[in-house]
Design a protein around this motif. Structure first.
Motif, mmCIF file in Angstrom:
data_model
loop_
_atom_site.group_PDB
_atom_site.id
_atom_site.type_symbol
_atom_site.label_atom_id
_atom_site.label_comp_id
_atom_site.label_asym_id
_atom_site.label_seq_id
_atom_site.Cartn_x
_atom_site.Cartn_y
_atom_site.Cartn_z
ATOM 1 N N THR A 141 1.682 17.523 -12.190
ATOM 2 C CA THR A 141 1.557 18.894 -11.695
ATOM 3 C C THR A 141 2.654 19.783 -12.272
ATOM 4 O O THR A 141 2.395 20.912 -12.688
ATOM 5 C CB THR A 141 1.606 18.916 -10.157
ATOM 6 O OG1 THR A 141 0.529 18.116 -9.652
ATOM 7 C CG2 THR A 141 1.480 20.323 -9.608
ATOM 8 N N LEU A 142 3.866 19.278 -12.310
ATOM 9 C CA LEU A 142 4.974 20.061 -12.865
ATOM 10 C C LEU A 142 4.754 20.386 -14.334
ATOM 11 O O LEU A 142 5.078 21.479 -14.801
ATOM 12 C CB LEU A 142 6.297 19.320 -12.680
ATOM 13 C CG LEU A 142 6.812 19.266 -11.241
ATOM 14 C CD1 LEU A 142 8.054 18.386 -11.167
ATOM 15 C CD2 LEU A 142 7.106 20.660 -10.721
ATOM 16 N N LYS A 143 4.174 19.434 -15.085
ATOM 17 C CA LYS A 143 3.898 19.684 -16.502
ATOM 18 C C LYS A 143 2.847 20.779 -16.663
ATOM 19 O O LYS A 143 2.947 21.618 -17.562
ATOM 20 C CB LYS A 143 3.423 18.402 -17.175
ATOM 21 C CG LYS A 143 4.519 17.379 -17.349
ATOM 22 C CD LYS A 143 3.988 16.103 -17.967
ATOM 23 C CE LYS A 143 5.082 15.053 -18.041
ATOM 24 N NZ LYS A 143 4.552 13.761 -18.504
ATOM 25 N N LEU A 144 1.857 20.795 -15.804
ATOM 26 C CA LEU A 144 0.786 21.786 -15.898
ATOM 27 C C LEU A 144 1.208 23.147 -15.363
ATOM 28 O O LEU A 144 0.672 24.177 -15.766
ATOM 29 C CB LEU A 144 -0.446 21.305 -15.124
ATOM 30 C CG LEU A 144 -1.143 20.072 -15.677
ATOM 31 C CD1 LEU A 144 -2.226 19.610 -14.719
ATOM 32 C CD2 LEU A 144 -1.733 20.358 -17.045
ATOM 33 N N LEU A 145 2.163 23.157 -14.461
ATOM 34 C CA LEU A 145 2.564 24.391 -13.785
ATOM 35 C C LEU A 145 3.091 25.446 -14.751
ATOM 36 O O LEU A 145 2.793 26.632 -14.597
ATOM 37 C CB LEU A 145 3.613 24.067 -12.719
ATOM 38 C CG LEU A 145 3.834 25.088 -11.630
ATOM 39 C CD1 LEU A 145 2.527 25.455 -10.944
ATOM 40 C CD2 LEU A 145 4.828 24.568 -10.619
ATOM 41 N N CYS A 150 1.650 6.725 -6.803
ATOM 42 C CA CYS A 150 0.564 7.656 -7.114
ATOM 43 C C CYS A 150 1.030 9.093 -6.874
ATOM 44 O O CYS A 150 0.804 9.973 -7.698
ATOM 45 C CB CYS A 150 -0.651 7.333 -6.261
ATOM 46 S SG CYS A 150 -2.065 8.379 -6.612
ATOM 47 N N GLY A 151 1.685 9.328 -5.753
ATOM 48 C CA GLY A 151 2.187 10.660 -5.435
ATOM 49 C C GLY A 151 3.232 11.126 -6.431
ATOM 50 O O GLY A 151 3.259 12.292 -6.828
ATOM 51 N N GLU A 152 4.069 10.206 -6.863
ATOM 52 C CA GLU A 152 5.106 10.553 -7.831
ATOM 53 C C GLU A 152 4.480 10.956 -9.166
ATOM 54 O O GLU A 152 4.866 11.958 -9.769
ATOM 55 C CB GLU A 152 6.045 9.364 -8.028
ATOM 56 C CG GLU A 152 7.220 9.658 -8.930
ATOM 57 C CD GLU A 152 8.177 8.483 -9.041
ATOM 58 O OE1 GLU A 152 9.201 8.649 -9.721
ATOM 59 O OE2 GLU A 152 7.906 7.412 -8.466
ATOM 60 N N HIS A 153 3.497 10.204 -9.614
ATOM 61 C CA HIS A 153 2.824 10.534 -10.876
ATOM 62 C C HIS A 153 2.068 11.856 -10.769
ATOM 63 O O HIS A 153 2.055 12.650 -11.707
ATOM 64 C CB HIS A 153 1.870 9.408 -11.295
ATOM 65 C CG HIS A 153 2.572 8.146 -11.647
ATOM 66 N ND1 HIS A 153 3.487 8.062 -12.672
ATOM 67 C CD2 HIS A 153 2.524 6.899 -11.102
ATOM 68 C CE1 HIS A 153 3.958 6.830 -12.752
ATOM 69 N NE2 HIS A 153 3.393 6.108 -11.801
ATOM 70 N N THR A 157 0.833 -1.203 0.000
ATOM 71 C CA THR A 157 0.000 0.000 0.000
ATOM 72 C C THR A 157 0.866 1.250 0.000
ATOM 73 O O THR A 157 0.588 2.210 -0.719
ATOM 74 C CB THR A 157 -0.938 0.005 1.227
ATOM 75 O OG1 THR A 157 -1.756 -1.165 1.174
ATOM 76 C CG2 THR A 157 -1.815 1.230 1.258
ATOM 77 N N LEU A 158 1.928 1.245 0.782
ATOM 78 C CA LEU A 158 2.829 2.402 0.832
ATOM 79 C C LEU A 158 3.523 2.613 -0.510
ATOM 80 O O LEU A 158 3.680 3.748 -0.962
ATOM 81 C CB LEU A 158 3.875 2.216 1.944
ATOM 82 C CG LEU A 158 3.336 2.294 3.372
ATOM 83 C CD1 LEU A 158 4.442 1.922 4.356
ATOM 84 C CD2 LEU A 158 2.777 3.662 3.675
ATOM 85 N N GLU A 159 3.929 1.528 -1.151
ATOM 86 C CA GLU A 159 4.566 1.654 -2.466
ATOM 87 C C GLU A 159 3.579 2.204 -3.487
ATOM 88 O O GLU A 159 3.938 3.062 -4.300
ATOM 89 C CB GLU A 159 5.114 0.303 -2.910
ATOM 90 C CG GLU A 159 6.340 -0.142 -2.138
ATOM 91 C CD GLU A 159 6.780 -1.553 -2.485
ATOM 92 O OE1 GLU A 159 6.068 -2.247 -3.229
ATOM 93 O OE2 GLU A 159 7.843 -1.953 -2.003
ATOM 94 N N ALA A 160 2.336 1.737 -3.446
ATOM 95 C CA ALA A 160 1.314 2.228 -4.375
ATOM 96 C C ALA A 160 1.055 3.710 -4.137
ATOM 97 O O ALA A 160 0.917 4.490 -5.084
ATOM 98 C CB ALA A 160 0.021 1.427 -4.226
#
Length: 53
Positions: A29-33, A21-24, A14-17
């Motif tokens: 977010t960086l692409k949209l920023l 998810c957080g990494e993606h 669960t922590l890895e998932a």
């Protein structure tokens, strides 16, 4: 004290998932920023213009 290894392995999965998810989310977010900042600057220029100008 006994350790429930199945439970621990599920928690680790669960922590890895959550990390994936957080990494993606961060990458998206960086692409949209970049576009967001450009839009905000353009909006600021429009707001700064005199009315009727």
């Amino acid at each position: 004290m006994t350790i429930n290894t199945d439970f621990l392995l599920r928690c680790i999965g669960t922590l890895e998932a959550a990390h994936d998810c957080g990494e993606h989310f961060a990458e998206a977010t960086l692409k949209l920023l970049t576009d967001f900042i450009a839009d905000a600057r353009e909006l600021a220029e429009v707001i700064a213009e005199p009315v009727g100008g």
